[in-house]
Design a protein around this motif. Structure first.
Motif, PDB file in Angstrom:
ATOM      1  N   GLN A 193       7.177  53.492  11.245  1.00 37.38           N
ATOM      2  CA  GLN A 193       7.914  52.271  11.536  1.00 37.38           C
ATOM      3  C   GLN A 193       8.766  52.410  12.791  1.00 37.38           C
ATOM      4  OE1 GLN A 193       8.149  49.088   9.759  1.00 37.38           O
ATOM      5  NE2 GLN A 193       6.149  49.945   9.235  1.00 37.38           N
ATOM      6  N   ARG A 194       9.114  53.625  13.113  1.00 35.84           N
ATOM      7  CA  ARG A 194       9.941  53.870  14.303  1.00 35.84           C
ATOM      8  C   ARG A 194       9.074  54.625  15.309  1.00 35.84           C
ATOM      9  NH1 ARG A 194      15.075  53.367  15.970  1.00 35.84           N
ATOM     10  NH2 ARG A 194      16.049  55.084  17.118  1.00 35.84           N
ATOM     11  N   ILE A 218       4.119  45.780  17.161  1.00 35.49           N
ATOM     12  CA  ILE A 218       5.405  46.002  16.508  1.00 35.49           C
ATOM     13  C   ILE A 218       5.914  44.704  15.889  1.00 35.49           C
ATOM     14  CG2 ILE A 218       7.842  46.581  16.926  1.00 35.49           C
ATOM     15  CD1 ILE A 218       6.019  49.020  16.989  1.00 35.49           C
ATOM     16  N   ALA A 223       7.702  46.284  12.518  1.00 35.42           N
ATOM     17  CA  ALA A 223       8.208  47.648  12.719  1.00 35.42           C
ATOM     18  C   ALA A 223       9.487  47.588  13.569  1.00 35.42           C
ATOM     19  CB  ALA A 223       7.152  48.506  13.389  1.00 35.42           C
ATOM     20  N   ASP A 224      10.110  48.733  13.727  1.00 34.80           N
ATOM     21  CA  ASP A 224      11.368  48.820  14.471  1.00 34.80           C
ATOM     22  C   ASP A 224      11.137  48.452  15.945  1.00 34.80           C
ATOM     23  OD1 ASP A 224      13.795  49.506  15.653  1.00 34.80           O
ATOM     24  OD2 ASP A 224      14.063  51.281  14.392  1.00 34.80           O
ATOM     25  N   SER A 226      13.604  48.320  18.313  1.00 33.88           N
ATOM     26  CA  SER A 226      14.796  48.693  19.086  1.00 33.88           C
ATOM     27  C   SER A 226      14.424  49.001  20.539  1.00 33.88           C
ATOM     28  CB  SER A 226      15.466  49.922  18.469  1.00 33.88           C
ATOM     29  OG  SER A 226      15.830  49.673  17.127  1.00 33.88           O
ATOM     30  N   GLU A 252      18.634  58.726  15.813  1.00 28.91           N
ATOM     31  CA  GLU A 252      17.532  58.650  14.839  1.00 28.91           C
ATOM     32  C   GLU A 252      16.242  58.706  15.634  1.00 28.91           C
ATOM     33  OE1 GLU A 252      15.563  55.763  11.408  1.00 28.91           O
ATOM     34  OE2 GLU A 252      17.355  55.103  12.498  1.00 28.91           O
ATOM     35  N   PRO A 254      12.291  58.905  16.733  1.00 31.25           N
ATOM     36  CA  PRO A 254      11.070  58.261  16.232  1.00 31.25           C
ATOM     37  C   PRO A 254      10.214  59.258  15.454  1.00 31.25           C
ATOM     38  CG  PRO A 254      10.882  58.711  18.575  1.00 31.25           C
ATOM     39  CD  PRO A 254      12.293  59.034  18.196  1.00 31.25           C
TER      40      PRO A 254
END
Length: 367
Positions: A193-194, A218, A223-224, A226, A252, A254
């Motif tokens: 997800q990241r 994404i 999904a993330d 960011s 955090e 990936p």
């Protein structure tokens, strides 16, 4: 291929013009092997083809057309201008060019475009060989100045791997958007997800297409998204190191990193190993292109296969068709075609572990 060996061969060349024997000497093969490569024969190992291609580029070798003249036909003079920082990509491209040129009675002129503001100078030098057409790989396929110079000379061009080819120019490419989207969806299907993404050089239209494809997947899968997960690269190994350090230094990190080419993906694997991460146990890494580099590192890369040699062969064929039509005063519209891509799974991707560590030691401390 060492600088010393290149200089030694150049010093021994008669009147400064390279021959097939010179190419063979630099490549460390026989002249017969060079002939087989130039004529597209299949009984030559891929590694040998690459050596010959690299020697041809280093010496700017132009084949002797006496051995290739077909009955009653006039050779087609094609220029190849390159400035690609990836040696693996260039090698694949040259293999395709040499093979198809030998089969189509093409006399190939190779010109390296040095870094800096010398594009027009090198393009004009190439055109002065009395060319019938020009083939432009990345990044020169996106150079407006180069394309304008070729158009002004009144000769056709075929661009290869251009994300947005201009109207009136021949083009051979894959769908970079769909290829990147497909890879990102694959990573999400594995459970990631990241997902970090390393963007290609901003001067290439294919870079933006691949980024758009990643972002589309994404968004589709929730999904993330960011912004910190998208880092700029330059299609070079060095830029891949910097980008990977940035991504793996996030609070955090990936669980997967998708790089826009194999060079940057290989650099990401190197950084992960330096930080004590297992690939793919702790970090999945994927690339793009499927150059020889993808299978010469460990673990071997999962990547998008772009048929680089195949695109080069198709570029030669498209240019030959157009030149022949022009010689016969027939309609000769430029061809723009897409070739198929393929996701190739190897050992660098896997499902993420249940919970990744919150933060790794800083890169500076890991050195």
């Amino acid at each position: 291929m060492s600088k010393t060996s290149i200089e030694a061969v150049r010093e021994s060349m008669e009147q400064g013009k390279p021959t097939m024997v010179d190419v063979a000497r630099l490549a460390g093969v026989s002249a017969m092997t060079v002939s087989r490569v130039m004529n597209g024969k299949s009984l030559v190992r891929e590694s040998t083809r690459r050596k010959v291609a690299e020697a041809v580029a280093a010496l700017n070798y132009t084949p002797n057309q006496e051995a290739r003249n077909l009955a009653g036909s006039k050779p087609i003079r094609v220029g190849f201008l390159y400035s690609n920082p990836s040696a693996a990509y260039l090698s694949e491209f040259l293999v395709g060019l040499l093979n198809q040129s030998g089969l189509n009675n093409v006399q190939l002129f190779v010109e390296k475009c040095e870094a800096g503001n010398h594009e027009i100078e090198h393009t004009q030098r190439l055109i002065n060989n009395g060319l019938d057409g020009v083939i432009l790989p990345p990044p020169l396929c996106d150079s407006v100045a180069v394309l304008e110079c070729v158009a002004k000379a009144g000769i056709p061009a075929v661009v290869v791997a251009c994300g947005s080819p201009a109207p009136g120019v021949g083009a051979v490419s894959i769908d970079d958007y769909e290829a990147a989207r497909y890879m990102a969806r694959h990573l999400i299907a594995l459970g990631h997800q990241r997902i970090g993404f390393i963007v290609g050089h901003p001067n290439q239209t294919a870079s933006a297409r691949r980024l758009d494809g990643y972002r589309a997947a994404i968004a589709e899968k929730g999904a993330d998204a960011s912004d910190e997960l998208v880092v700029q690269g330059m299609f070079t190994y060095r830029s891949g190191l910097d980008a990977a350090e940035q991504l793996l230094g996030l609070p955090e990190r990936p669980t997967a990193i998708f790089a826009s080419n194999d060079d940057m993906a290989a650099a990401t694997v190197a950084v992960a190993h330096r930080l004590g991460l297992d690939v793919p146990g702790d970090l999945t890494v994927t690339g793009f292109d499927d150059t020889a580099l993808a299978t010469t590192i460990w673990p071997e890369l999962t990547t998008v296969r772009q048929p680089i040699a195949g695109m080069a062969r198709e570029a030669v064929q498209a240019l030959v068709r157009r030149v022949r039509a022009l010689r016969e005063d027939e309609p000769a519209e430029p061809e723009q075609s897409h070739m198929d891509f393929e996701l190739v799974r190897r050992q660098s991707d896997a499902a993420p572990r249940i919970r990744p560590p919150a933060r790794l030691p800083s890169v500076a401390k890991a050195r």
